[in-house]
Design an enzyme around this catalytic site. Structure first.
Site, PDB file in Angstrom:
ATOM      1  N   THR A   9       0.811  -1.233   0.030  1.00 52.51           N
ATOM      2  CA  THR A   9      -0.058   0.038   0.040  1.00 52.51           C
ATOM      3  C   THR A   9       0.809   1.137  -0.110  1.00 52.51           C
ATOM      4  O   THR A   9       1.857   1.197   0.569  1.00 52.51           O
ATOM      5  CB  THR A   9      -1.081   0.041   1.203  1.00 52.51           C
ATOM      6  OG1 THR A   9      -1.847   1.224   1.198  1.00 52.51           O
ATOM      7  CG2 THR A   9      -0.222   0.223   2.333  1.00 52.51           C
ATOM      8  N   ARG A  10       0.409   2.319  -0.467  1.00 52.43           N
ATOM      9  CA  ARG A  10       0.888   3.565  -0.210  1.00 52.43           C
ATOM     10  C   ARG A  10       0.281   4.560   0.676  1.00 52.43           C
ATOM     11  O   ARG A  10       0.650   5.601   0.997  1.00 52.43           O
ATOM     12  CB  ARG A  10       0.946   4.286  -1.718  1.00 52.43           C
ATOM     13  CG  ARG A  10       1.643   3.628  -3.042  1.00 52.43           C
ATOM     14  CD  ARG A  10       1.614   4.407  -3.988  1.00 52.43           C
ATOM     15  NE  ARG A  10       2.490   3.533  -5.316  1.00 52.43           N
ATOM     16  CZ  ARG A  10       3.468   3.462  -5.131  1.00 52.43           C
ATOM     17  NH1 ARG A  10       4.419   3.805  -4.321  1.00 52.43           N
ATOM     18  NH2 ARG A  10       4.227   2.552  -6.139  1.00 52.43           N
ATOM     19  N   GLY A  13      -1.126   5.796   6.497  1.00 53.16           N
ATOM     20  CA  GLY A  13      -2.135   5.195   7.700  1.00 53.16           C
ATOM     21  C   GLY A  13      -1.908   3.732   7.922  1.00 53.16           C
ATOM     22  O   GLY A  13      -1.669   3.240   8.992  1.00 53.16           O
ATOM     23  N   LYS A  14      -2.289   3.033   6.967  1.00 60.31           N
ATOM     24  CA  LYS A  14      -2.079   1.567   7.113  1.00 60.31           C
ATOM     25  C   LYS A  14      -0.904   1.175   7.502  1.00 60.31           C
ATOM     26  O   LYS A  14      -0.716   0.028   8.362  1.00 60.31           O
ATOM     27  CB  LYS A  14      -2.582   0.976   5.746  1.00 60.31           C
ATOM     28  CG  LYS A  14      -4.011   0.872   5.370  1.00 60.31           C
ATOM     29  CD  LYS A  14      -4.371   0.104   4.145  1.00 60.31           C
ATOM     30  CE  LYS A  14      -5.366   0.613   3.352  1.00 60.31           C
ATOM     31  NZ  LYS A  14      -5.669  -0.297   2.181  1.00 60.31           N
ATOM     32  N   ASP A  73      -8.055  -5.522   0.789  1.00 66.65           N
ATOM     33  CA  ASP A  73      -9.012  -4.766   0.003  1.00 66.65           C
ATOM     34  C   ASP A  73     -10.401  -4.620   1.034  1.00 66.65           C
ATOM     35  O   ASP A  73     -10.644  -5.518   1.766  1.00 66.65           O
ATOM     36  CB  ASP A  73      -9.247  -5.806  -1.201  1.00 66.65           C
ATOM     37  CG  ASP A  73     -10.148  -4.796  -2.259  1.00 66.65           C
ATOM     38  OD1 ASP A  73      -9.703  -3.720  -2.481  1.00 66.65           O
ATOM     39  OD2 ASP A  73     -11.222  -5.463  -2.880  1.00 66.65           O
ATOM     40  N   GLY A 157     -13.073   8.264   3.120  1.00 72.40           N
ATOM     41  CA  GLY A 157     -13.880   7.435   2.461  1.00 72.40           C
ATOM     42  C   GLY A 157     -15.412   7.635   3.078  1.00 72.40           C
ATOM     43  O   GLY A 157     -15.733   8.699   3.087  1.00 72.40           O
ATOM     44  N   TYR A 158     -16.072   6.272   3.252  1.00 72.50           N
ATOM     45  CA  TYR A 158     -17.394   6.313   3.723  1.00 72.50           C
ATOM     46  C   TYR A 158     -17.601   6.624   5.486  1.00 72.50           C
ATOM     47  O   TYR A 158     -18.681   6.670   5.964  1.00 72.50           O
ATOM     48  CB  TYR A 158     -18.117   5.346   3.474  1.00 72.50           C
ATOM     49  CG  TYR A 158     -18.110   5.114   1.981  1.00 72.50           C
ATOM     50  CD1 TYR A 158     -19.365   5.758   1.229  1.00 72.50           C
ATOM     51  CD2 TYR A 158     -17.527   4.285   1.334  1.00 72.50           C
ATOM     52  CE1 TYR A 158     -19.473   5.520  -0.361  1.00 72.50           C
ATOM     53  CE2 TYR A 158     -17.534   4.135   0.022  1.00 72.50           C
ATOM     54  CZ  TYR A 158     -18.510   4.570  -0.894  1.00 72.50           C
ATOM     55  OH  TYR A 158     -18.569   4.592  -2.145  1.00 72.50           O
ATOM     56  N   ASP A 159     -16.232   6.894   5.981  1.00 68.07           N
ATOM     57  CA  ASP A 159     -16.397   7.130   7.521  1.00 68.07           C
ATOM     58  C   ASP A 159     -17.483   8.276   7.865  1.00 68.07           C
ATOM     59  O   ASP A 159     -17.877   7.716   9.033  1.00 68.07           O
ATOM     60  CB  ASP A 159     -15.075   7.395   8.042  1.00 68.07           C
ATOM     61  CG  ASP A 159     -13.962   6.128   7.921  1.00 68.07           C
ATOM     62  OD1 ASP A 159     -14.484   5.138   7.592  1.00 68.07           O
ATOM     63  OD2 ASP A 159     -12.869   6.331   8.029  1.00 68.07           O
TER      64      ASP A 159
END
Length: 203
Positions: A9-10, A13-14, A73, A157-159
């Site tokens: 991932t780029r 945070g992850k 994902d 996102g949808y947070d």
């Protein structure tokens, strides 16, 4: 000698999240991201499920770098939309990663759905693939409801439109550490830690 593990991932945070989880659970494993390896062509997410897409990304990372790799994902499944946007969550409105457009379209699609039928779940599939061909994939869900107006500025996102079950706040109103502990991604990465410990260190 430290073992290097690639998180495909780029998303900084992850990366920080997995580094934090592994630091105590699996000493001696150095977690790096895609920014830390030579760039390679990233595979299109052509899988029909979160698990398939996570495995696709992890396999590709191993193929290009020769390092053991973890990929995930994730997306939002809405009951009233028969599980959509699902794997299309990041490009629901047509352009990849346009969070405001994706959220606005989702809310418009369920405007007439009564509150008691606005349930859904964030889903995360996390995959580990090693250079010797071992593969592990697991999935975790975070149930909640889709609220009618975005609230909160944390997260992405949808947070802002997802209120976790049992809470009066949205995911975007939670403190980052609280969200990490509860979220689909936090659960999936936490469940993957013992697998990583066994595969990477033999413990």
């Amino acid at each position: 000698m430290s073992t290097r593990l690639l998180l495909a991932t780029r998303n900084a945070g992850k990366l920080v999240e997995l580094q934090r989880m592994l630091a105590t659970a699996v000493p001696g494993v150095e977690v790096i991201g895609l920014r830390d390896v030579p760039e390679y062509p990233e595979v299109p997410e052509t899988g029909a499920t979160f698990e398939e897409n996570a495995l696709l990304k992890a396999r590709e990372a191993v193929r290009w770098t020769g390092l053991p790799a973890v990929a995930d994902d994730s997306g939002l499944t809405v009951d009233a939309l028969n599980g959509m946007p699902g794997i299309l969550s990041a490009r629901w409105a047509g352009r990849h990663g346009d969070d405001p457009a994706n959220t606005a379209l989702l809310l418009a699609q369920i405007t007439d759905v009564p509150d008691e039928r606005r349930g859904g779940a964030f889903v995360c599939a996390a995959a580990l693939v090693t250079p010797d061909g071992r593969e592990h994939v697991l999935e975790r869900r975070w149930r909640g409801v889709v609220v009618r107006e975005p609230r909160g500025s944390n997260g992405f996102g949808y947070d802002p439109v997802f209120a976790p079950a049992g809470l009066d706040v949205t995911a975007a109103e939670l403190a980052p550490t609280d969200k990490d502990a509860m979220s689909h991604r936090g659960q999936a990465f936490a469940a993957l830690v013992p697998v990583l410990a066994e595969v990477l260190t033999g413990r």
